[in-house]
Design an enzyme around this catalytic site. Structure first.
Site, mmCIF file in Angstrom:
data_model
loop_
_atom_site.group_PDB
_atom_site.id
_atom_site.type_symbol
_atom_site.label_atom_id
_atom_site.label_comp_id
_atom_site.label_asym_id
_atom_site.label_seq_id
_atom_site.Cartn_x
_atom_site.Cartn_y
_atom_site.Cartn_z
ATOM 1 N N TYR A 3 0.843 -1.215 0.000
ATOM 2 C CA TYR A 3 0.000 0.000 0.000
ATOM 3 C C TYR A 3 0.873 1.257 0.000
ATOM 4 C CZ TYR A 3 -3.857 2.973 1.830
ATOM 5 O OH TYR A 3 -4.810 3.939 2.043
ATOM 6 N N ALA B 260 3.906 1.547 -1.187
ATOM 7 C CA ALA B 260 4.518 1.659 -2.519
ATOM 8 C C ALA B 260 3.509 2.217 -3.516
ATOM 9 C CB ALA B 260 5.006 0.283 -2.983
HETATM 10 P P1 NAP Z 1 -13.654 2.459 2.298
HETATM 11 O O1 NAP Z 1 -14.575 3.025 3.326
HETATM 12 O O2 NAP Z 1 -13.140 1.072 2.445
HETATM 13 O O3 NAP Z 1 -14.347 2.636 0.868
HETATM 14 C C1 NAP Z 1 -13.656 2.213 -0.262
HETATM 15 C C2 NAP Z 1 -14.361 2.701 -1.499
HETATM 16 O O4 NAP Z 1 -13.569 2.351 -2.631
HETATM 17 C C3 NAP Z 1 -15.710 2.040 -1.692
HETATM 18 O O5 NAP Z 1 -16.554 2.979 -2.305
HETATM 19 C C4 NAP Z 1 -15.398 0.882 -2.627
HETATM 20 O O6 NAP Z 1 -16.498 0.469 -3.429
HETATM 21 C C5 NAP Z 1 -14.344 1.520 -3.495
HETATM 22 N N1 NAP Z 1 -13.446 0.554 -4.146
HETATM 23 C C6 NAP Z 1 -12.585 -0.306 -3.571
HETATM 24 N N2 NAP Z 1 -11.953 -1.028 -4.505
HETATM 25 C C7 NAP Z 1 -12.444 -0.605 -5.701
HETATM 26 C C8 NAP Z 1 -12.208 -0.964 -7.050
HETATM 27 N N3 NAP Z 1 -11.336 -1.936 -7.356
HETATM 28 N N4 NAP Z 1 -12.886 -0.327 -8.026
HETATM 29 C C9 NAP Z 1 -13.792 0.650 -7.729
HETATM 30 N N5 NAP Z 1 -14.066 1.028 -6.476
HETATM 31 C C10 NAP Z 1 -13.398 0.398 -5.480
HETATM 32 O O7 NAP Z 1 -12.333 3.353 2.155
HETATM 33 P P2 NAP Z 1 -12.022 4.855 2.607
HETATM 34 O O8 NAP Z 1 -11.432 4.803 3.957
HETATM 35 O O9 NAP Z 1 -13.174 5.731 2.334
HETATM 36 O O10 NAP Z 1 -10.817 5.165 1.608
HETATM 37 C C11 NAP Z 1 -10.957 5.991 0.453
HETATM 38 C C12 NAP Z 1 -9.565 6.331 -0.047
HETATM 39 O O11 NAP Z 1 -8.838 6.974 0.982
HETATM 40 C C13 NAP Z 1 -8.730 5.117 -0.463
HETATM 41 O O12 NAP Z 1 -7.959 5.431 -1.593
HETATM 42 C C14 NAP Z 1 -7.824 4.904 0.734
HETATM 43 O O13 NAP Z 1 -6.641 4.244 0.358
HETATM 44 C C15 NAP Z 1 -7.594 6.327 1.177
HETATM 45 N N6 NAP Z 1 -7.185 6.472 2.579
HETATM 46 C C16 NAP Z 1 -8.024 6.130 3.593
HETATM 47 C C17 NAP Z 1 -7.590 6.299 4.894
HETATM 48 C C18 NAP Z 1 -8.451 5.967 6.087
HETATM 49 O O14 NAP Z 1 -7.940 6.065 7.222
HETATM 50 N N7 NAP Z 1 -9.685 5.612 5.935
HETATM 51 C C19 NAP Z 1 -6.318 6.811 5.147
HETATM 52 C C20 NAP Z 1 -5.496 7.154 4.081
HETATM 53 C C21 NAP Z 1 -5.954 6.993 2.799
HETATM 54 P P3 NAP Z 1 -17.599 -0.632 -2.924
HETATM 55 O O15 NAP Z 1 -18.460 0.077 -1.923
HETATM 56 O O16 NAP Z 1 -18.354 -1.027 -4.131
HETATM 57 O O17 NAP Z 1 -16.826 -1.748 -2.299
#
Ligand code: NAP
Length: 242
Positions: A153, A155
């Site tokens: 992740y 990377a």
């Molecule tokens: P989340 O609650 O797990 O939601 C993930 C979202 O991404 C969902 O809408 C999911 O769709 C979608 N998704 C996952 N894989 C996908 C794919 N292959 N194609 C299309 N859609 C896909 O995650 P989040 O915490 O909101 O994270 C959003 C972003 O922020 C991500 O890039 C994550 O790496 C980044 N981030 C999050 C955090 C944190 O602490 N939460 C910290 C740093 C960065 P479905 O609903 O259909 O599964």
């Protein structure tokens, strides 16, 4: 008809971004991978702001699916413009490197890096023609600092930070800005099971962040107010790492 496309818009940070961009008057394309019920809920929240919501199911890592849905939509609707692209879809599969099987490594790179390419390429071509665009990539503290148990992740998110900076320099003359936001710990499904209490002592602001706090920065970068900002990575991490 000006649209914003938010990948992974069905839940968490993506849903909050859809709502903020809708509040600003943008029509929204809500991408999701599998959770249709959640995506429909986002669409309903978006419509409350009096704008259109288009549900678009595709796996960002699957080029064929992107072609069949997003590329087809662009071809079928030449009068619509995607002016804002938020590459938010992402996921993590953690393991210490010693036990990291190739599938764990590759699948995280596929969604976070190939996903960026597959979606950005067709949208970006149209932005070039229109000579305007805002691209915002949701990366992570892991991509800046590196996190143990997340070599895959970290990377992947680092790669997108590099891509953000490079692309920004290529397209400034076409009035396209490319920026990234790097959240720390944010309360979503992704951080379920991670004890906030355990991390409070090392986070200067003593808590996890909220999805709205991330979405507000994305909305700012998408707005006219950020017209002279490009190639930047803005951290939203409560001071955990600066
Ligand atoms: P989340 O609650 O797990 O939601 C993930 C979202 O991404 C969902 O809408 C999911 O769709 C979608 N998704 C996952 N894989 C996908 C794919 N292959 N194609 C299309 N859609 C896909 O995650 P989040 O915490 O909101 O994270 C959003 C972003 O922020 C991500 O890039 C994550 O790496 C980044 N981030 C999050 C955090 C944190 O602490 N939460 C910290 C740093 C960065 P479905 O609903 O259909 O599964």
């Amino acid at each position: 008809m000006k649209y914003a496309l938010v990948t992974g818009g069905s839940r968490g940070i993506g849903r909050a971004i859809c709502q903020k961009l809708a509040e600003m008057g943008n029509h929204i394309i809500v991408n999701y991978n599998s959770n249709e019920a959640a995506a429909k809920e986002t669409a309903n929240l978006v419509k409350k702001h009096g704008v259109n919501a288009v549900l678009m199911k595709f796996d960002v890592a699957n080029k064929q699916e992107v072609n069949n849905s997003l590329v087809k939509w662009l071809e079928d609707n030449p009068e619509f413009k995607i002016e804002i692209l938020v590459n938010n879809a992402g996921f993590r599969k953690d393991a210490l490197f010693m036990w990291m099987e190739e599938e764990l490594w590759q699948s995280v790179l596929d969604v976070n890096i190939a996903g960026f390419y597959n979606v950005t390429k067709p949208v970006f071509s149209k932005m070039l023609t229109n000579r305007f665009g805002r691209i915002i990539n949701v990366v992570s503290l892991s991509g800046i600092k590196g996190m143990p148990g997340q070599t895959n992740y970290s990377a992947a998110k680092s790669a997108i930070i590099g891509a953000t900076k490079a692309l920004a320099q290529e397209v400034g003359r076409a009035k396209i800005t490319v920026n990234a936001v790097a959240p720390g710990f944010i309360k979503t499904d992704m951080t379920e099971g991670i004890e906030e209490k355990q991390y409070r002592s090392i986070i200067p602001l003593k808590r996890f962040g909220t999805v709205d706090e991330v979405a507000d920065v994305v909305a700012f970068l998408a707005s006219d107010k950020a017209s002279y900002i490009t190639g930047e990575v803005i951290s939203i991490n409560g001071g955990l790492h600066t």
